[in-house]
Design a protein around this motif. Structure first.
Motif, PDB file in Angstrom:
ATOM      1  N   ASP A   1     -13.768   4.765  32.182  1.00 28.73           N
ATOM      2  CA  ASP A   1     -13.908   3.332  32.376  1.00 28.73           C
ATOM      3  C   ASP A   1     -12.521   2.768  32.730  1.00 28.73           C
ATOM      4  N   PRO A   2     -12.469   1.653  33.470  1.00 30.77           N
ATOM      5  CA  PRO A   2     -11.189   1.142  33.978  1.00 30.77           C
ATOM      6  C   PRO A   2     -10.133   0.895  32.905  1.00 30.77           C
ATOM      7  N   GLU A   3     -10.524   0.397  31.747  1.00 31.11           N
ATOM      8  CA  GLU A   3      -9.534   0.122  30.697  1.00 31.11           C
ATOM      9  C   GLU A   3      -8.914   1.414  30.170  1.00 31.11           C
TER      10      GLU A   3
ATOM     11  N   ARG B   1       0.554  -4.158  38.582  1.00 29.79           N
ATOM     12  CA  ARG B   1      -0.825  -4.433  38.156  1.00 29.79           C
ATOM     13  C   ARG B   1      -1.301  -5.768  38.704  1.00 29.79           C
ATOM     14  N   ASN B   2      -0.492  -6.811  38.541  1.00 27.91           N
ATOM     15  CA  ASN B   2      -0.897  -8.130  39.027  1.00 27.91           C
ATOM     16  C   ASN B   2      -1.113  -8.130  40.534  1.00 27.91           C
ATOM     17  N   ALA B   3      -0.211  -7.492  41.259  1.00 24.42           N
ATOM     18  CA  ALA B   3      -0.346  -7.432  42.720  1.00 24.42           C
ATOM     19  C   ALA B   3      -1.567  -6.610  43.122  1.00 24.42           C
ATOM     20  N   ALA B   4      -1.812  -5.514  42.408  1.00 24.48           N
ATOM     21  CA  ALA B   4      -2.961  -4.670  42.722  1.00 24.48           C
ATOM     22  C   ALA B   4      -4.268  -5.408  42.468  1.00 24.48           C
ATOM     23  N   LEU B   5      -4.358  -6.099  41.352  1.00 21.13           N
ATOM     24  CA  LEU B   5      -5.578  -6.854  41.048  1.00 21.13           C
ATOM     25  C   LEU B   5      -5.778  -7.985  42.042  1.00 21.13           C
ATOM     26  N   SER B   6      -4.704  -8.645  42.420  1.00 18.56           N
ATOM     27  CA  SER B   6      -4.792  -9.701  43.420  1.00 18.56           C
ATOM     28  C   SER B   6      -5.243  -9.138  44.766  1.00 18.56           C
ATOM     29  N   ALA B   7      -4.681  -8.012  45.144  1.00 26.00           N
ATOM     30  CA  ALA B   7      -5.072  -7.375  46.407  1.00 26.00           C
ATOM     31  C   ALA B   7      -6.522  -6.917  46.361  1.00 26.00           C
TER      32      ALA B   7
ATOM     33  N   ALA C   1      -3.682  -1.920  18.679  1.00 24.28           N
ATOM     34  CA  ALA C   1      -4.735  -1.045  18.159  1.00 24.28           C
ATOM     35  C   ALA C   1      -5.805  -0.788  19.218  1.00 24.28           C
ATOM     36  N   ALA C   2      -6.178  -1.816  19.968  1.00 19.27           N
ATOM     37  CA  ALA C   2      -7.181  -1.644  21.032  1.00 19.27           C
ATOM     38  C   ALA C   2      -6.645  -0.718  22.124  1.00 19.27           C
ATOM     39  N   ALA C   3      -5.381  -0.878  22.490  1.00 20.54           N
ATOM     40  CA  ALA C   3      -4.786  -0.006  23.500  1.00 20.54           C
ATOM     41  C   ALA C   3      -4.794   1.440  23.006  1.00 20.54           C
ATOM     42  N   HIS C   4      -4.467   1.635  21.748  1.00 27.08           N
ATOM     43  CA  HIS C   4      -4.455   2.980  21.174  1.00 27.08           C
ATOM     44  C   HIS C   4      -5.861   3.575  21.155  1.00 27.08           C
TER      45      HIS C   4
ATOM     46  N   ALA D   1      -0.504  -2.664  25.616  1.00 29.63           N
ATOM     47  CA  ALA D   1      -1.310  -3.753  25.055  1.00 29.63           C
ATOM     48  C   ALA D   1      -0.970  -5.080  25.725  1.00 29.63           C
ATOM     49  N   GLU D   2       0.304  -5.332  25.917  1.00 31.56           N
ATOM     50  CA  GLU D   2       0.716  -6.558  26.587  1.00 31.56           C
ATOM     51  C   GLU D   2       0.209  -6.577  28.028  1.00 31.56           C
ATOM     52  N   LEU D   3       0.286  -5.443  28.675  1.00 36.60           N
ATOM     53  CA  LEU D   3      -0.164  -5.308  30.058  1.00 36.60           C
ATOM     54  C   LEU D   3      -1.658  -5.605  30.179  1.00 36.60           C
ATOM     55  N   GLN D   4      -2.437  -5.097  29.233  1.00 38.65           N
ATOM     56  CA  GLN D   4      -3.882  -5.268  29.281  1.00 38.65           C
ATOM     57  C   GLN D   4      -4.362  -6.532  28.575  1.00 38.65           C
ATOM     58  N   GLY D   5      -3.464  -7.212  27.893  1.00 41.12           N
ATOM     59  CA  GLY D   5      -3.863  -8.425  27.188  1.00 41.12           C
ATOM     60  C   GLY D   5      -4.749  -8.141  25.989  1.00 41.12           C
ATOM     61  N   CYS D   6      -4.414  -7.079  25.256  1.00 36.84           N
ATOM     62  CA  CYS D   6      -5.205  -6.721  24.080  1.00 36.84           C
ATOM     63  C   CYS D   6      -4.246  -6.376  22.945  1.00 36.84           C
TER      64      CYS D   6
END
Length: 168
Positions: A111-113, A62-68, A140-143, A132-137
């Motif tokens: 939507d992207p999320e 994810r980090n590499a993809a967003l950076s790219a 409950a928000a991930a669910h 949730a950790e991956l998305q920084g949320c």
């Protein structure tokens, strides 16, 4: 001692396909595969395996993809004439129960999320806590994002299919 080749092979066999699908949210074709390969190279360079290798690999991809993607946007802004072919499916093969291109189009319409959480959860096999950790949320928000994404996919997939044999 480092991460051994047996561990790398086992993890690659278990997670590479899902990671490529996950990377295709941001990068297409060979670029997505390169991101996954780079993640496994980074894993091989670690002195020990992370506690949750699948989640760690998803985070690195994810980090590499967003950076790219950021780099690509900057490059495209500078080079307006350079384009990227569209239309690569997010699926490696057509599943006989579902048209892969149609499913990819429906997934791309989220939507992207929601798209990210559905992809990470279903194909990546991550837990809601890991997503949730991956998305920084929050979990409950991930669910919620997952349920919303699935509901939207279900709406689109339940539309009547055109019939090739009209009924009398």
């Amino acid at each position: 001692m480092g991460v051994g080749p047996d561990d790398l092979g086992r993890l690659f066999d278990a997670h590479a396909a899902a990671l490529i699908l996950y990377a295709r949210q941001w990068r297409e074709g060979p670029e997505a595969e390169d991101l996954v390969q780079d993640a496994f190279v980074a894993l091989a360079r670690r002195p020990t395996l992370p506690d949750q290798p699948a989640a760690w690999l998803h985070r690195v991809v994810r980090n590499a993809a967003l950076s790219a993607r950021r780099g690509s946007r900057r490059r495209k802004a500078r080079e307006a004439s350079v384009g990227r072919p569209e239309g690569d499916a997010w699926f490696a093969a057509v599943d006989d129960r579902l048209d892969a291109r149609e499913a990819a189009a429906h997934l791309a319409g989220l939507d992207p999320e929601a798209r990210e959480v559905v992809t990470a959860r279903i194909w990546g096999g991550l837990t809601f806590e890991q997503v949730a950790e991956l998305q920084g949320c929050s979990t409950a928000a991930a669910h919620r994002r997952y349920k919303l994404g699935l509901a939207r996919l279900l709406e689109r997939l339940e539309r009547p299919c055109p019939s090739t044999n009209p009924t009398p």
